[in-house]
Scaffold this active site. Structure first.
Site, short mmCIF file in Angstrom:
data_model
loop_
_atom_site.label_atom_id
_atom_site.label_comp_id
_atom_site.label_asym_id
_atom_site.label_seq_id
_atom_site.Cartn_x
_atom_site.Cartn_y
_atom_site.Cartn_z
N GLU A 122 6.31 27.72 -0.43
CA GLU A 122 4.93 27.89 0.05
C GLU A 122 4.05 26.71 -0.33
O GLU A 122 3.12 26.38 0.40
CB GLU A 122 4.33 29.19 -0.47
CG GLU A 122 4.92 30.45 0.17
CD GLU A 122 6.15 30.97 -0.56
OE1 GLU A 122 6.67 30.25 -1.45
OE2 GLU A 122 6.60 32.09 -0.26
N PHE A 163 4.00 46.43 -6.45
CA PHE A 163 4.98 45.36 -6.31
C PHE A 163 4.36 44.18 -5.56
O PHE A 163 3.78 44.35 -4.49
CB PHE A 163 6.22 45.87 -5.56
CG PHE A 163 7.24 44.79 -5.33
CD1 PHE A 163 7.88 44.18 -6.40
CD2 PHE A 163 7.55 44.37 -4.04
CE1 PHE A 163 8.82 43.18 -6.19
CE2 PHE A 163 8.49 43.37 -3.82
CZ PHE A 163 9.12 42.77 -4.90
N GLN A 164 4.48 43.00 -6.12
CA GLN A 164 3.95 41.75 -5.56
C GLN A 164 2.44 41.80 -5.31
O GLN A 164 1.93 41.15 -4.41
CB GLN A 164 4.71 41.36 -4.29
CG GLN A 164 6.17 41.00 -4.62
CD GLN A 164 6.91 40.32 -3.48
OE1 GLN A 164 6.59 40.52 -2.32
NE2 GLN A 164 7.91 39.52 -3.84
N LYS A 202 -1.61 44.82 4.03
CA LYS A 202 -0.60 45.06 5.05
C LYS A 202 -1.03 46.14 6.04
O LYS A 202 -0.83 46.01 7.25
CB LYS A 202 0.70 45.45 4.36
CG LYS A 202 1.87 45.64 5.29
CD LYS A 202 3.11 45.99 4.48
CE LYS A 202 4.30 46.19 5.42
NZ LYS A 202 5.47 46.65 4.67
N MET A 237 4.07 5.73 -13.58
CA MET A 237 2.64 5.68 -13.88
C MET A 237 2.37 6.16 -15.30
O MET A 237 1.51 5.63 -16.00
CB MET A 237 1.87 6.53 -12.86
CG MET A 237 0.38 6.46 -13.01
SD MET A 237 -0.21 4.78 -12.87
CE MET A 237 -0.62 4.70 -11.14
C1 LIG Z 1 2.25 17.87 -10.04
C2 LIG Z 1 1.94 16.75 -10.96
N1 LIG Z 1 2.45 16.73 -12.21
C3 LIG Z 1 2.20 15.70 -13.04
C4 LIG Z 1 1.42 14.66 -12.63
C5 LIG Z 1 1.13 13.49 -13.59
N2 LIG Z 1 1.72 12.24 -13.06
C6 LIG Z 1 0.99 11.34 -12.37
S1 LIG Z 1 1.91 10.05 -11.81
C7 LIG Z 1 3.30 10.67 -12.53
C8 LIG Z 1 4.61 9.93 -12.40
C9 LIG Z 1 5.10 9.85 -11.00
O1 LIG Z 1 6.43 9.37 -11.01
P1 LIG Z 1 7.10 8.84 -9.69
O2 LIG Z 1 6.92 9.82 -8.59
O3 LIG Z 1 8.49 8.42 -9.99
O4 LIG Z 1 6.20 7.60 -9.33
P2 LIG Z 1 6.08 6.16 -10.03
O5 LIG Z 1 4.84 6.19 -10.86
O6 LIG Z 1 7.30 5.96 -10.86
O7 LIG Z 1 5.98 5.21 -8.89
C10 LIG Z 1 3.03 11.87 -13.20
C11 LIG Z 1 4.01 12.64 -13.96
C12 LIG Z 1 0.88 14.73 -11.33
N3 LIG Z 1 0.07 13.79 -10.87
N4 LIG Z 1 1.18 15.75 -10.50
#
Ligand SMILES: Cc1ncc(C[n+]2csc(CCOP(=O)(O)OP(=O)(O)O)c2C)c(N)n1
Ligand SMILES: [Mg+2]
Lengths: 573, 91
Positions: free
Chosen positions: A49, A111-112, A161, A471
């Protein structure tokens, strides 16, 4: 006709031809209504979802039309939440429809059962729990109108529902809704023009509000007539179009030095459809310190929220910008010196991807994006995920239109890119759609490869694989003395085998001299294809503003700490 | 609980459509935007909900007002200090 059939009827009347959903107990009456032969709504079954909501978001971002997602009660509804929050933070028009347990069971821990209305209050523009079946047609009309009007956003309708099953007769023509007209901005336009004429160094600052207000062409007319040097936020990328000579690119945390210097120096900042978010402004106390501010938006709550405005204009962005453009065509501004100054900054302090002469050198993120934007057709839609790769797209890809760049701005949702690309491809079946993702983000909604496979969507997937959460690694390096913590992904799955399991052909590249051919190959392929790009783990996004610092103090690669070997280097095992 | 020294107290009167989540929406906006509800009175009449609130916080009450006005089911919003007999006057 039961209430469920009325929902489909209303969607069709609003020319909504695609919805993204996932069935379950309490929403089954709506799925039953979908079976009818004359239904003009295509239902796309995503595999989670969250992806339904993010696909609806991508559909809306790319097309400007309302995205619709559907789920069942309980876990279906809770799974939607991240995607709806994503749309809320970026003001994306969305209609969310969920089934709820039957009216008589609400409040019995059935439920749910979950309190969907309660738990989503903070991430919707408005929401409804339908208590009378006969209210539903009016609620549908109002919800669709609300989602799109003013500052757009998600509107959530939770429907028990039993109500979905209630016969409420044939549809009647809905009463025409009259939106309250916004105030006439003529006087403020004159005032804004006077401020512009008085300024020596005026700068145009635009954000996502321009395309949300469908004011893209008015914006370009104004930019051309005023010849104002201009900067954009992450969501404003593409506002000026390819051909605007005065654009200085993105400002802020990972913006160009040129853009941040222009903001720092200007004596008038004209903010259009932007909310002066902290990632854009840096320390707000030192943001545009010499500037008077003209703030133009449809949402009065943005005025003075983070930075006082000397002049706030609430109204239709298109009408305001056109009005100002008319006056400037008649009598142009005289800002040649300032324009020259900005042009010089752009040349010396703008984004420049270093071109690596060594064909065997590892691929660099910026250089890859520069080539991608050179090779991809002008009407390509790029849906990003979140991380370093997202910033490289923002910095080095050029966009002719803001709706061609789909990026999760306010929420920064990893996992956005793939479902958003799916939504965009449904909105524009004939346009090239590219998902630029990271090895971390890709795994957050990788199940959607099944949706690509089912519909043979010709989406091009580009995984920028640095074997880490880049990042986060970068921030740990720069701001946590290189103490790496839980960012290692060197045991990533075999992405090529994963794609092949969904009948998606693949190509892998590692060296600079393979980039051009790699991009050309996937773009030329008639169908979905995955390009796996191995990049250096230690590459950073430059420049960067330290947390809490002023945009004036950007760090660039020359200020990188000398020790690049991580302390506590973890292994995934 | 009384407002602490650096908090300013404000009164607001709000009319809302009587939908199920009306009060939750209002309280949530006040909380998220940095205000504490010190007192609250709610009446239902033929025109819907009439809500009088005493709020305290350090941020600008105008910013809160503009956020509350965006709630779709808010019909009107006023700061009628005089009309609020029975509720503590703002400091
Ligand atoms: C759902 C979610 N969880 C955690 C984060 C924190 N976060 C921001 S960038 C990142 C790393 C992203 O890694 P990747 O997709 O490999 O991209 P890269 O920076 O290596 O290009 C994280 C964990 C986020 N933005 N969104
Ligand atoms: Mg990565």
């Amino acid at each position: 006709m039961n209430a469920a059939q009325h929902i489909l009827d209303a969607l069709q009347r609003h020319q909504i031809d695609t919805v993204f959903g996932y069935p379950g107990g309490c929403i089954m009456p709506l799925y039953d209504a979908l079976v009818a032969e004359d239904v003009g709504v295509e239902h796309v079954l995503c595999r989670h979802e969250q992806a339904c909501a993010l696909a609806a978001d991508g559909y809306a971002r790319a097309s400007g039309r309302t995205g619709v997602c559907i789920a069942t009660s309980g876990p279906g509804a809770t799974n939607l939440i991240t995607g709806v929050a994503n749309a809320h933070r970026d003001s994306i028009p969305m209609l969310v429809i969920t089934g709820q347990v039957p009216s008589s069971l609400i409040g019995t821990d059935a439920f749910q059962e979950t309190d969907v209305l309660g738990m989503t209050l903070g991430i919707v523009k408005h929401s409804y729990l339908v208590t009378e079946a006969s209210d539903l047609p009016a609620i549908m009309e109002e919800a669709l109108q609300l989602a799109e009007s003013g500052r757009p956003g998600p509107v959530w309708i939770d429907i028990p529902k039993d109500i979905l099953l209630t016969d409420i007769g044939e549809p009647t023509a809905p009463a025409p809704t009259t939106a309250t007209p916004l105030p006439d901005p003529t006087a403020e336009i004159d005032e804004a023009l006077a401020m512009l004429r008085e300024a020596n160094m005026p700068l145009l600052y635009s954000g996502g509000g321009v395309s949300l207000a469908h004011a893209e062409s008015a914006f370009r007319r104004f930019a051309k007539a005023s010849r104002l040097p201009n900067v954009v936020t992450l969501k404003g990328i593409g506002n000026p179009g390819y051909d605007n000579a005065d654009q200085m690119g993105m400002l802020g945390l990972h913006g160009s030095k040129a853009a941040n210097m222009a903001v720092d120096t200007c004596d008038l900042l004209m903010v259009v459809g932007a909310r002066l978010d902290d990632r854009a402004t840096g320390a707000v106390s030192t943001f545009a310190p010499n500037a008077k501010v003209i703030h133009i938006d449809t949402d009065a709550a943005e005025f003075g929220k983070l930075r006082a405005a000397d002049l706030a204009i609430r109204g239709e962005l298109g009408a305001i910008l056109n009005g100002m453009a008319d006056a400037l065509v008649r009598q142009p501004l005289t800002i040649e010196n300032w324009r020259q100054q900005c042009a010089t900054w752009r040349k010396t302090q703008g984004f420049q991807a270093a071109i690596n002469e060594d064909p065997h050198a590892p691929i660099s993120g910026p250089e890859f994006m520069r080539q991608l934007t050179d090779i991809a057709p002008r009407d390509a839609i790029v849906a990003c995920d979140v991380g370093q790769h997202q910033m490289w797209v923002a910095q080095y890809c050029r966009f002719d239109h803001p709706r061609n760049h789909l990026s999760s701005g306010g929420l920064g949702t990893m996992g956005f890119g793939l479902p958003a690309a799916i939504g965009a491809q449904f909105a524009f079946p004939d346009r090239p759609v590219i998902n630029v993702t990271g090895d971390g983000s890709f795994m957050m909604n990788a199940q959607e490869l099944a949706t690509i496979r089912r519909h043979r969507l010709p989406i091009k997937l580009i995984i920028m694989d640095n074997q880490c959460l880049g990042m986060v690694r970068q921030q740990q390096e720069l701001f946590y003395e290189n103490r790496e913590s839980q960012i290692n992904l060197d045991d990533n799955p075999d992405f090529l085998a994963l794609a092949r399991a969904f009948d998606i052909p693949t190509l892998a590249i590692q060296r600079t001299d393979q980039v051009r051919r790699g991009i050309q190959t996937i773009l030329a392929y008639d169908g979905p294809m995955l390009l796996h790009v191995s990049i250096d783990r230690s590459e950073n996004v430059w420049p960067i503003v330290k947390p809490g610092a002023s945009n004036r103090d950007m760090l660039d690669e020359s200020q990188r700490p000398t020790s690049t070997t991580a302390k506590n280097k973890e292994s995934a095992a | 609980m009384t407002a602490s020294a650096d908090h300013t107290t404000h009164t607001l009167s709000c009319r809302m459509q009587p939908e199920p989540a009306a009060l939750e929406r209002l309280c949530q906006v006040a909380r998220i935007r940095g205000f504490r509800i010190e007192e609250m009175q709610v009446r239902t009449d033929a025109d819907g909900l009439a809500i009088d609130m005493v709020l305290s916080g350090q941020r600008s009450i105008d910013m809160l007002r503009r956020q509350i006005e965006k709630l779709h089911t808010v019909c009107s919003l006023r700061s009628p200090e005089q009309a609020l007999t029975g509720i503590r006057q703002s400091a």
